[in-house]
Design a protein around this motif. Structure first.
Motif, PDB file in Angstrom:
ATOM      1  N   LYS A  24       1.672   0.209   5.843  1.00  0.00           N
ATOM      2  CA  LYS A  24       1.060  -0.809   6.796  1.00  0.00           C
ATOM      3  C   LYS A  24      -0.743  -1.020   6.296  1.00  0.00           C
ATOM      4  O   LYS A  24      -0.939   0.097   6.651  1.00  0.00           O
ATOM      5  CB  LYS A  24       1.959  -0.817   7.069  1.00  0.00           C
ATOM      6  CG  LYS A  24       3.378  -1.191   7.577  1.00  0.00           C
ATOM      7  CD  LYS A  24       4.251  -1.694   8.887  1.00  0.00           C
ATOM      8  CE  LYS A  24       5.775  -1.693   8.578  1.00  0.00           C
ATOM      9  NZ  LYS A  24       6.138  -0.591   7.963  1.00  0.00           N
ATOM     10  N   ALA A  25      -0.640  -2.539   5.363  1.00  0.00           N
ATOM     11  CA  ALA A  25      -1.930  -3.177   6.136  1.00  0.00           C
ATOM     12  C   ALA A  25      -2.801  -2.536   7.317  1.00  0.00           C
ATOM     13  O   ALA A  25      -3.420  -2.534   7.612  1.00  0.00           O
ATOM     14  CB  ALA A  25      -1.994  -3.878   5.217  1.00  0.00           C
ATOM     15  N   ARG A  26      -1.612  -3.020   8.320  1.00  0.00           N
ATOM     16  CA  ARG A  26      -2.999  -3.595   9.841  1.00  0.00           C
ATOM     17  C   ARG A  26      -2.365  -2.130   9.949  1.00  0.00           C
ATOM     18  O   ARG A  26      -3.449  -1.916  11.264  1.00  0.00           O
ATOM     19  CB  ARG A  26      -1.548  -4.554  10.773  1.00  0.00           C
ATOM     20  CG  ARG A  26       0.292  -3.169  10.991  1.00  0.00           C
ATOM     21  CD  ARG A  26       0.590  -4.413  11.567  1.00  0.00           C
ATOM     22  NE  ARG A  26       2.428  -3.984  11.565  1.00  0.00           N
ATOM     23  CZ  ARG A  26       3.142  -4.620  11.316  1.00  0.00           C
ATOM     24  NH1 ARG A  26       3.415  -5.727  10.546  1.00  0.00           N
ATOM     25  NH2 ARG A  26       4.871  -3.866  11.622  1.00  0.00           N
ATOM     26  N   GLU A  27      -1.714  -0.960  10.248  1.00  0.00           N
ATOM     27  CA  GLU A  27      -2.123   0.814  10.198  1.00  0.00           C
ATOM     28  C   GLU A  27      -3.576   1.114   9.923  1.00  0.00           C
ATOM     29  O   GLU A  27      -3.663   1.360  10.792  1.00  0.00           O
ATOM     30  CB  GLU A  27      -0.901   1.749   9.689  1.00  0.00           C
ATOM     31  CG  GLU A  27       0.363   1.066  10.411  1.00  0.00           C
ATOM     32  CD  GLU A  27       1.553   2.204   9.650  1.00  0.00           C
ATOM     33  OE1 GLU A  27       2.510   2.899  10.438  1.00  0.00           O
ATOM     34  OE2 GLU A  27       1.903   2.166   8.601  1.00  0.00           O
ATOM     35  N   VAL A  28      -3.103   0.491   8.764  1.00  0.00           N
ATOM     36  CA  VAL A  28      -5.187   0.763   7.726  1.00  0.00           C
ATOM     37  C   VAL A  28      -6.328   0.470   8.442  1.00  0.00           C
ATOM     38  O   VAL A  28      -7.191   0.832   8.830  1.00  0.00           O
ATOM     39  CB  VAL A  28      -4.743   0.404   6.262  1.00  0.00           C
ATOM     40  CG1 VAL A  28      -6.324   1.481   5.923  1.00  0.00           C
ATOM     41  CG2 VAL A  28      -4.204   1.361   5.917  1.00  0.00           C
ATOM     42  N   GLN A  29      -5.600  -1.009   9.281  1.00  0.00           N
ATOM     43  CA  GLN A  29      -6.858  -1.273   9.669  1.00  0.00           C
ATOM     44  C   GLN A  29      -7.274  -1.056  11.320  1.00  0.00           C
ATOM     45  O   GLN A  29      -8.087  -1.005  11.493  1.00  0.00           O
ATOM     46  CB  GLN A  29      -6.461  -2.594  10.070  1.00  0.00           C
ATOM     47  CG  GLN A  29      -7.920  -4.279  10.155  1.00  0.00           C
ATOM     48  CD  GLN A  29      -7.470  -5.202  10.083  1.00  0.00           C
ATOM     49  OE1 GLN A  29      -6.968  -5.715   9.572  1.00  0.00           O
ATOM     50  NE2 GLN A  29      -8.864  -6.177  10.872  1.00  0.00           N
ATOM     51  N   PHE A  53     -12.668  -3.468   5.976  1.00  0.00           N
ATOM     52  CA  PHE A  53     -11.525  -3.093   5.649  1.00  0.00           C
ATOM     53  C   PHE A  53     -10.978  -4.249   4.611  1.00  0.00           C
ATOM     54  O   PHE A  53     -10.744  -3.823   3.425  1.00  0.00           O
ATOM     55  CB  PHE A  53     -10.408  -3.270   6.588  1.00  0.00           C
ATOM     56  CG  PHE A  53      -8.806  -3.967   6.199  1.00  0.00           C
ATOM     57  CD1 PHE A  53      -8.325  -2.828   5.562  1.00  0.00           C
ATOM     58  CD2 PHE A  53      -7.959  -4.741   6.096  1.00  0.00           C
ATOM     59  CE1 PHE A  53      -6.379  -2.392   5.634  1.00  0.00           C
ATOM     60  CE2 PHE A  53      -6.711  -4.788   5.468  1.00  0.00           C
ATOM     61  CZ  PHE A  53      -6.558  -3.851   5.128  1.00  0.00           C
ATOM     62  N   SER A  54     -11.028  -5.307   4.092  1.00  0.00           N
ATOM     63  CA  SER A  54     -11.424  -6.368   3.642  1.00  0.00           C
ATOM     64  C   SER A  54     -12.063  -5.971   2.244  1.00  0.00           C
ATOM     65  O   SER A  54     -12.431  -6.380   0.928  1.00  0.00           O
ATOM     66  CB  SER A  54     -12.373  -7.834   4.338  1.00  0.00           C
ATOM     67  OG  SER A  54     -13.552  -7.460   4.222  1.00  0.00           O
ATOM     68  N   MET A  86       0.964  -1.008   0.062  1.00  0.00           N
ATOM     69  CA  MET A  86       0.050  -0.020   0.055  1.00  0.00           C
ATOM     70  C   MET A  86       1.213   1.333   0.218  1.00  0.00           C
ATOM     71  O   MET A  86       1.661   1.438   1.222  1.00  0.00           O
ATOM     72  CB  MET A  86      -0.783   0.183   1.231  1.00  0.00           C
ATOM     73  CG  MET A  86      -1.958   1.230   1.128  1.00  0.00           C
ATOM     74  SD  MET A  86      -3.183   1.522   2.527  1.00  0.00           S
ATOM     75  CE  MET A  86      -3.868  -0.343   1.581  1.00  0.00           C
ATOM     76  N   THR A 129      -8.861   2.026  11.079  1.00  0.00           N
ATOM     77  CA  THR A 129     -10.522   1.894  10.041  1.00  0.00           C
ATOM     78  C   THR A 129     -10.626   2.009  11.435  1.00  0.00           C
ATOM     79  O   THR A 129     -12.214   2.274  11.742  1.00  0.00           O
ATOM     80  CB  THR A 129     -10.332   0.317   9.888  1.00  0.00           C
ATOM     81  OG1 THR A 129     -10.063   1.004   8.131  1.00  0.00           O
ATOM     82  CG2 THR A 129     -12.018   0.763   8.908  1.00  0.00           C
TER      83      THR A 129
END
Length: 315
Positions: free
Chosen positions: A122-127, A170-171, A1, A130
């Motif tokens: 990072k994806a985990r930061e976006v999640q 998120f998915s 991302m 959210t």
């Protein structure tokens, strides 16, 4: 991302009208008057000042994200962010971009709220962002006592419920969804829950307007007159007739009463703006949209024109 925080072209500017800017200036005066500073030091405000001003109106996690987003905002001719405190110009530009900015300006603000480091987010930061955002929405609705559809005696669901809804949202990122088994329904109160496809049928989404023979509005799950959630084309009316459960999403009745009225509706979209509208077709909606035809048959309505009119010409 990927992510780039550098700004091209002219430096950031405020989009506020003079009277709006005056409100922002008064807000800064209130926030920066927490403690006296030497006259030679530029005025700014701290995280504690922002927390004190907002109080319980927002969760502390989101207050911290807002503060970090402000102080990480780079301004032309200034020291590279993050700054020790939030300056008047940072507050003004941040609020302007967040409330009235372009998609690029808003995305920069959000990225600054998500991550403290340069480079890819990072994806985990976006999640996690959210999750905090979903939790904040539930918190604000409860704080403003705007969840009037339910007689609740406690706040929204526990953190795991927030995580479930955030994970479902998120998915969906990066997917082009137009009514398939990635659709879902959700509730915030009296408990936060997500209702995904059961696989029992494919009545995921229905949208129609301008017709006299079939329903006009937006439906999610179930069938004609018994949708899991229905928003009528006559704005302000809807229903949730899913007792005991919606067959498509296994959702319960989502409103206090089966038929309900609402005053506001939010519609969110992510992606490029749609292109110019196509010319209107002269075909019947039943010829253009096979899903509408199937829904009409499912709901027990007879197609009286079937076999009596000329077949539509191909365009």
């Amino acid at each position: 991302m990927g992510n780039s925080r550098s700004q091209s072209g002219p430096g950031p500017r405020s989009h506020f009208l003079p009277e709006e800017q005056a409100e922002i200036d008064r807000l800064f005066e209130a926030l920066s008057s927490e403690k006296p500073r030497p006259s030679t030091c530029p005025r700014s405000f701290s995280l504690e000042a922002l927390k004190s001003h907002i109080g319980e109106a927002l969760p502390l996690e989101m207050v911290t994200r807002l503060y970090d987003g402000m102080r990480r905002l780079d301004l032309p001719g200034k020291a590279k962010a993050p700054s020790e405190g939030v300056s008047q110009e940072q507050l003004s530009v941040f609020m302007s971009h967040l409330l009235k900015g372009s998609s690029e300006e808003k995305s920069l603000v959000i990225v600054n709220m998500i991550s403290a480091t340069e480079g890819p987010v990072k994806a985990r930061e976006v999640q996690k962002f959210t999750e905090d955002l979903v939790g904040s929405v539930a918190h604000v609705l409860s704080y403003r006592q705007e969840l009037r559809g339910w007689a609740q005696k406690r706040g929204p669901g526990p953190p795991p419920s927030v995580q479930v809804l955030a994970a479902q949202l998120f998915s969906e990122m990066g997917l082009q969804v137009s009514g398939d088994d990635t659709c879902f329904l959700f509730s915030i109160s009296p408990r936060m829950a997500v209702y995904t496809s059961t696989g029992y049928n494919d009545h995921y989404m229905y949208l129609n307007h301008g017709q006299q023979t079939i329903p006009n509005g937006l439906g999610m799950g179930g069938q004609h007159n018994y949708f899991g959630l229905w928003i009528d084309v006559d704005f302000g009316k809807g229903h949730s007739k899913a007792k005991p459960r919606c067959t498509t999403y296994n959702s319960p009745q989502l409103s206090a009463q089966e038929d309900f009225r609402f005053e506001k509706l939010e519609v969110w979209a992510v992606g490029d703006a749609p292109g110019p509208q196509q010319a209107k077709s002269t075909k019947s909606v039943l010829d253009v949209d096979p899903e509408a035809q199937a829904l009409l048959e499912i709901s027990g309505h007879t197609r009286h024109s079937q076999g009596l009119r000329e077949p539509p010409e191909d365009e």
